[in-house]
Design an enzyme around this catalytic site. Structure first.
Site, short mmCIF file in Angstrom:
data_model
loop_
_atom_site.label_atom_id
_atom_site.label_comp_id
_atom_site.label_asym_id
_atom_site.label_seq_id
_atom_site.Cartn_x
_atom_site.Cartn_y
_atom_site.Cartn_z
N ARG A 126 8.49 8.57 -21.53
CA ARG A 126 9.40 9.05 -20.45
C ARG A 126 8.73 10.02 -19.49
O ARG A 126 9.42 10.76 -18.78
CB ARG A 126 10.67 9.66 -21.03
N LYS A 148 4.76 7.21 -4.84
CA LYS A 148 5.30 5.86 -5.03
C LYS A 148 4.40 5.14 -6.02
O LYS A 148 3.19 5.05 -5.81
CB LYS A 148 5.32 5.09 -3.71
N GLU A 190 -4.19 1.73 7.52
CA GLU A 190 -3.22 2.79 7.19
C GLU A 190 -3.52 4.07 7.97
O GLU A 190 -2.62 4.85 8.24
CB GLU A 190 -3.20 3.05 5.67
N LYS A 232 1.18 12.43 6.12
CA LYS A 232 1.95 11.89 4.99
C LYS A 232 2.63 13.01 4.22
O LYS A 232 3.81 12.89 3.82
CB LYS A 232 1.06 11.05 4.06
N GLU A 242 12.68 8.50 0.22
CA GLU A 242 12.91 7.53 1.28
C GLU A 242 14.38 7.25 1.54
O GLU A 242 14.85 6.11 1.55
CB GLU A 242 12.17 6.21 1.00
N ARG A 246 11.09 8.81 5.55
CA ARG A 246 9.88 8.26 4.91
C ARG A 246 9.66 6.79 5.25
O ARG A 246 8.53 6.30 5.20
CB ARG A 246 9.94 8.48 3.39
N ASN A 250 6.34 2.84 6.57
CA ASN A 250 6.26 1.40 6.34
C ASN A 250 6.09 0.61 7.63
O ASN A 250 6.36 -0.59 7.67
CB ASN A 250 7.51 0.91 5.60
N HIS A 253 4.73 -2.86 7.51
CA HIS A 253 4.73 -3.30 6.12
C HIS A 253 5.74 -4.41 5.84
O HIS A 253 5.57 -5.17 4.88
CB HIS A 253 5.01 -2.11 5.19
N HIS A 257 4.13 -7.24 3.98
CA HIS A 257 4.47 -7.63 2.61
C HIS A 257 4.81 -9.12 2.54
O HIS A 257 4.50 -9.78 1.55
CB HIS A 257 5.64 -6.79 2.10
N HIS A 270 -4.12 -5.84 1.28
CA HIS A 270 -2.91 -5.14 1.73
C HIS A 270 -3.12 -4.55 3.13
O HIS A 270 -2.28 -4.71 4.02
CB HIS A 270 -2.57 -4.03 0.73
P1 NAD Z 1 -7.55 -1.95 -4.40
O1 NAD Z 1 -7.02 -0.95 -5.30
O2 NAD Z 1 -7.43 -3.38 -4.79
O3 NAD Z 1 -9.07 -1.61 -4.11
C1 NAD Z 1 -9.80 -2.45 -3.25
C2 NAD Z 1 -11.09 -3.00 -3.90
O4 NAD Z 1 -12.09 -2.01 -3.80
C3 NAD Z 1 -10.97 -3.33 -5.37
O5 NAD Z 1 -11.74 -4.47 -5.64
C4 NAD Z 1 -11.55 -2.11 -6.03
O6 NAD Z 1 -12.02 -2.36 -7.33
C5 NAD Z 1 -12.66 -1.77 -5.10
N1 NAD Z 1 -13.08 -0.39 -5.06
C6 NAD Z 1 -12.30 0.72 -5.16
N2 NAD Z 1 -13.02 1.82 -4.92
C7 NAD Z 1 -14.29 1.41 -4.70
C8 NAD Z 1 -15.49 2.08 -4.39
N3 NAD Z 1 -15.52 3.40 -4.18
N4 NAD Z 1 -16.61 1.36 -4.25
C9 NAD Z 1 -16.58 0.01 -4.39
N5 NAD Z 1 -15.47 -0.70 -4.65
C10 NAD Z 1 -14.33 0.01 -4.80
O7 NAD Z 1 -6.89 -1.85 -2.95
P2 NAD Z 1 -6.45 -0.61 -2.04
O8 NAD Z 1 -6.59 -1.10 -0.66
O9 NAD Z 1 -7.13 0.63 -2.43
O10 NAD Z 1 -4.91 -0.43 -2.39
C11 NAD Z 1 -3.97 -1.43 -2.11
C12 NAD Z 1 -2.78 -1.23 -2.99
O11 NAD Z 1 -2.18 0.04 -2.69
C13 NAD Z 1 -1.70 -2.27 -2.80
O12 NAD Z 1 -1.23 -2.69 -4.05
C14 NAD Z 1 -0.60 -1.51 -2.07
O13 NAD Z 1 0.67 -2.01 -2.35
C15 NAD Z 1 -0.78 -0.13 -2.60
N6 NAD Z 1 -0.26 0.92 -1.72
C16 NAD Z 1 0.54 1.86 -2.28
C17 NAD Z 1 1.03 2.89 -1.52
C18 NAD Z 1 1.84 3.97 -2.15
O14 NAD Z 1 2.41 4.80 -1.43
N7 NAD Z 1 1.91 4.04 -3.47
C19 NAD Z 1 0.70 2.98 -0.16
C20 NAD Z 1 -0.14 2.01 0.38
C21 NAD Z 1 -0.62 0.98 -0.42
N1 GLY Z 2 3.09 3.96 1.94
C1 GLY Z 2 4.46 4.21 2.20
C2 GLY Z 2 5.00 5.42 1.52
O1 GLY Z 2 4.32 6.09 0.79
O2 GLY Z 2 6.13 5.72 1.71
#
Ligand code: NAD
Ligand code: GLY
Length: 370
Positions: A126, A148, A190, A232, A242, A246, A250, A253, A257, A270
């Site tokens: 939890r 998030k 982003e 942010k 949100e 917030r 998006n 997005h 998405h 993404h």
């Molecule tokens: P990812 O986590 O898939 O990383 C991208 C690639 O880069 C992967 O293959 C990873 O292994 C590699 N990698 C990571 N760091 C590295 C480094 N320093 N050197 C070499 N390779 C490296 O993708 P991302 O773009 O980081 O994140 C996308 C995800 O984030 C999506 O799932 C999206 O929905 C989510 N997201 C979440 C929020 C939130 O607020 N929580 C906001 C935006 C995006």
């Molecule tokens: N990436 C959108 C949020 O964090 O709200």
């Protein structure tokens, strides 16, 4: 750009859940960088098969003086693994190592690892504390901040999850050196996002410094990460869950998405989907009379210069717009089946709007054709 030396700190004000985002070079291997992390007997580093070989040992060494035990969980890499099955690998390891409710999880990787580790932390016993150590530009400017967390469902992106804040975010700018070019561009989507929704001066700065960002100039990256985190943090501290403001984060997005889910997770990154989605959302803003054609052109040119796609993919050869609309109706912002879009007004502010399906269809048709 001048070289940077000092660590920059961005506070995120959320009452007793407030925390710091530390930004700078060399942080990952520096035990002092983790002074604000919760103390405990055990830490677990969650990473993936790409990032762990690069950085997990350095992080484990930095944490060794703070925790008696530092375990590692290494997950498969990719958006297509942001699933229940992968999440369970984290729980298997936590239970296998006998982790208690004080155990601190460390998310070492991009947004996929960060979102899944955060969700695991929110739900294991939890709730256990977690720290974000983002290693992609996208994760440093966006996903590691704001709490998030979650996983994808085959029917919709990020549909299962929780709001759950990290205790600390450590953005080591040196990790961006090993990031593939395509991933750097995805992160820039982003970064660009923050300009139209919150800060036109930042949009000007990105335009002027895009070449330096693409060349990974350390000072340019430091500024981009810091300003993005400041915006942010400002948004999240006003509307953590949100209920209103917030949602502007998006921008792009809703279309993005749909592209990710429609093509199959991982086909477009993404950030690529968000880049193209911002162009589509700008076109929608034009249809609503909120911006002029010059603004759409400006944003489209910037997204393209960042190495991101600006032509939307065809998701269905029979009824393409219908497929987009169906996918967007499961967006979390949709209410009673009405899709809500974040639209911009060209002066650095954004708002949520429902729009007639016919208008959205025209934007989709136009965006897939040009
Ligand atoms: P990812 O986590 O898939 O990383 C991208 C690639 O880069 C992967 O293959 C990873 O292994 C590699 N990698 C990571 N760091 C590295 C480094 N320093 N050197 C070499 N390779 C490296 O993708 P991302 O773009 O980081 O994140 C996308 C995800 O984030 C999506 O799932 C999206 O929905 C989510 N997201 C979440 C929020 C939130 O607020 N929580 C906001 C935006 C995006
Ligand atoms: N990436 C959108 C949020 O964090 O709200």
């Amino acid at each position: 750009m001048q070289p940077i030396s000092a660590v920059q700190r961005v506070p995120i004000a959320l009452g007793d859940r407030s925390y710091t985002i530390a930004i700078g070079p060399g942080l990952l291997g520096d035990p002092a960088a983790f002074a604000e992390a919760p103390p405990a007997a055990t830490a677990v580093i969650v990473s993936n098969f790409t990032v762990a070989p690069l950085y997990a040992q350095r992080l484990a060494d930095a944490l060794a003086g703070r925790y008696a035990r530092v375990h590692q969980v290494v997950l498969p890499d990719g958006e297509s693994f942001k699933t229940w099955e992968t999440l369970n690998l984290i729980f298997d390891a936590l239970l296998g190592h006998g982790c208690d409710r004080k155990t601190v999880l460390y998310a070492l990787g991009g947004g996929v690892v960060g979102d899944m580790t955060g969700f695991a932390a929110a739900s294991y016993m939890r709730g256990v504390p977690f720290v974000q150590v983002p290693t992609t530009l996208l994760a440093q400017v966006d996903s590691s901040v704001g709490g998030k967390t979650g996983i994808n469902h085959p029917l919709g992106k990020n549909m299962i999850g929780a709001f759950y804040q990290p205790r600390l975010v450590i953005c080591d700018l040196d990790t961006l050196r090993t990031l593939p070019d395509r991933e750097l561009s995805a992160g820039l989507a982003e970064v660009i996002k923050y300009g139209p929704i919150a800060d036109l001066a930042f949009l000007d700065w990105i335009e002027a410094n895009l070449d330096a960002l693409l060349a990974r100039d350390p000072a340019a990256l430091a500024h981009a990460v810091k300003r993005s985190c400041e915006i942010k943090a400002w948004v999240v501290s006003q509307d953590e869950r949100e209920s209103g403001l917030r949602a502007i984060l998006n921008f792009g997005h809703t279309f993005g998405h749909a592209i990710e889910a429609g093509l199959g997770y991982g086909e477009w990154l993404h950030g690529e989907a968000v880049g193209c989605g911002m162009v589509m959302a700008a076109r929608l803003s034009l249809c609503l009379g909120l911006v002029d054609a010059a603004f759409v052109q400006r944003l489209t040119a910037l997204v393209a210069r960042a190495g991101l796609p600006v032509r939307a993919p065809v998701l269905d050869t029979q009824d393409n717009a219908g497929r987009y609309l169906a996918l967007m109706r499961v967006d979390k912002k949709a209410e009673g089946g009405e899709i809500k879009f974040v639209v911009v007004d060209g002066s650095g502010t954004a708002q949520m709007r429902g729009t007639p399906d016919q208008m959205v269809r025209e934007v989709i048709d136009q965006s897939c054709a040009t």
